[in-house]
Write an enzyme that holds these catalytic residues in place. Structure first.
Site, PDB file in Angstrom:
ATOM      1  N   LYS A   1       0.936  -1.181   0.101  1.00  0.00           N
ATOM      2  CA  LYS A   1       0.098   0.113  -0.131  1.00  0.00           C
ATOM      3  C   LYS A   1       0.812   1.193   0.074  1.00  0.00           C
ATOM      4  CE  LYS A   1      -4.036   1.883   2.557  1.00  0.00           C
ATOM      5  NZ  LYS A   1      -4.927   1.543   3.372  1.00  0.00           N
TER       6      LYS A   1
ATOM      7  N   SER B   1      -9.533   1.758   1.611  1.00  0.00           N
ATOM      8  CA  SER B   1      -8.392   2.368   0.972  1.00  0.00           C
ATOM      9  C   SER B   1      -7.145   1.710   0.383  1.00  0.00           C
ATOM     10  CB  SER B   1      -7.905   3.494   2.262  1.00  0.00           C
ATOM     11  OG  SER B   1      -7.266   2.933   3.015  1.00  0.00           O
TER      12      SER B   1
ATOM     13  N   SER C   1     -10.457  -1.064   5.694  1.00  0.00           N
ATOM     14  CA  SER C   1      -9.723  -0.864   4.196  1.00  0.00           C
ATOM     15  C   SER C   1      -8.982  -2.249   3.649  1.00  0.00           C
ATOM     16  CB  SER C   1      -8.587   0.032   4.619  1.00  0.00           C
ATOM     17  OG  SER C   1      -9.380   1.457   4.713  1.00  0.00           O
TER      18      SER C   1
END
Length: 432
Positions: free
Chosen positions: A64, A138, A161
């Protein structure tokens, strides 16, 4: 996950998949082709020379964008606040030491605050099953995992997320017991903050539960924060009694309820007892407490307005009570099942999340309703594994559930979920 292929062969296959399907889903947005190839060659040379290599040697992964990866840009979706990392985040370092090859970093929304991965720099991450819909956020790596571009993705989870994108793309995710794996060097917090965030954790997204277990073991076994805090070994007593938590609130759309109810019938026919459970703290209290904790975490990172008006200690007290209640609840069942999200992956939207709406059974609700289930289940700080259990009849898009276990029993939870997967009780086959 390990195979007979060389590290170089595995990485080249990953890079080829990124070139083939990468542009369509727009998940891995920062590539490190030269670094990945160099790491793969080093691993192959060490193996050929008889030197030890890690348990994940040559496995191509993505990270990420909010985690620091040495020499790469770190971002939380705002270009002006990005930086080039001078070192790896501890979780990244643990995976690299185990032999993982980092091929790139995945898309994130502004301040990691959306169930979409859509940034001003890179645009939307698309769902590989329907390009008009979001691949989730996310943590934007689920789409890369689902299309075989990487073996797994290291993400993070505050209010769903890793769990929400895993459901949207029909793959699996693990949100660890809170606090047992370091989340240091993860934006939006400054890199020199060492206190454990009160509401968010790292997380891993992989194609199947079986693919989660080895990276989970690496993260659990190698992180310094585990000293004196090690999760207990897996207990291999088969799950016989599960709790289902699916009340009227939080809202859950009819198609999601139908899919989960059909799956529960399969469990019952296999001899598993299914009993309804409702934690006493309730969704409204849980939401209020967790929103306060999230506000405090964001404020401590210096990026998000004012903290919740209540003192942090009062919030932590409420969370501790919910944690104790959750422990007592799991004295009576092996695992608790809850929805991940009220609806399947919605269409991508350029409307800011605070102004956006989603459709649940023909009615419009604030888009933040998408994250309510993950918010209320995060409060207990227990581990959860997200698995596919069905698909929506009209769209064929996947529907998943959270399997929530005892705090510190991550290995037990992953082992139980993997056993169900092996016997066809959960997994991507159930979405077809």
């Amino acid at each position: 996950m390990p195979s007979q292929l060389s590290a170089t062969e595995r990485v080249e296959r990953s890079l080829a998949a990124l070139a083939d399907t990468g542009p369509a889903v727009n998940s891995v947005v920062r590539l490190d082709v030269d670094g990945a190839r160099r790491s793969a060659r080093d691993i192959d040379a060490a193996r050929d020379a008889g030197r030890p290599v890690g348990p994940l040697a040559g496995i191509p992964i993505s990270i990420k964008d909010s985690f620091d990866v040495r020499g790469m840009v770190s971002s939380h979706g705002i270009v002006a606040q990005s930086h080039i990392a001078d070192d790896d985040a501890p979780a990244v370092a643990a995976l690299r030491a185990a032999g993982c090859v980092i091929v790139g970093k995945t898309n994130v929304p502004r301040l990691l605050d959306d169930y979409q991965a859509c940034s001003e720099e890179f645009g939307h991450t698309r769902n590989p099953l329907d390009s008009s819909r979001t691949g989730g956020g996310s943590s934007g790596g689920a789409a890369a995992v689902a299309t075989g571009q990487v073996a797994f993705d290291l993400g993070s989870d505050m209010a769903g997320s890793v769990r929400v994108p895993a459901m949207f793309c029909g793959v699996s995710a693990w949100r660890p017991t809170h606090g047992i794996i370091s989340k240091a060097r993860h934006l939006p917090w400054p890199t020199d903050i060492v206190v454990t965030p009160p509401s968010s954790t790292v997380g891993v997204i992989a194609p199947r539960v079986a693919d989660l277990r080895l990276p989970a073991e690496v993260l659990l076994a190698t992180n310094e924060i585990l000293r004196g805090h090690m999760p207990r070994p897996a207990e291999r007593r088969p799950w016989q009694r599960i709790g289902i938590w699916m009340p009227e609130s939080p809202r859950t759309g009819q198609s999601v309820r139908i899919a989960i109810d059909s799956w529960l019938d399969v469990l019952r026919r296999s001899g598993i007892e299914v009993v309804p459970v409702v934690p006493r703290h309730g969704s409204h209290d849980a939401l209020a407490t967790y929103h306060g904790l999230m506000a405090a975490e964001r404020a401590h990172g210096g990026v998000d307005g004012e903290a919740d008006a209540r003192p942090l200690l009062a919030l932590l007290e409420a969370q501790a009570r919910a944690r104790l209640e959750w422990s007592r609840l799991l004295d009576d069942v092996d695992v608790v099942v809850a929805p991940v999200a009220p609806v399947v992956a919605p269409p991508v939207s350029d409307v800011p999340i605070d102004d956006r709406e989603i459709d649940i059974d023909g009615q419009r609700y604030p888009a933040t309703e998408m994250l309510t289930w993950c918010t209320v289940t995060s409060l207990c700080q227990a581990p959860s594994v997200t698995v596919p259990v069905g698909a929506e009849d009209t769209t064929g898009l996947p529907i998943g559930v959270q399997l929530i276990g005892r705090r510190g029993a991550d290995r037990e939870l992953l082992a139980g979920a993997a056993e169900w997967e092996l016997h066809g009780l959960v997994g991507d086959d159930r979405t077809r």
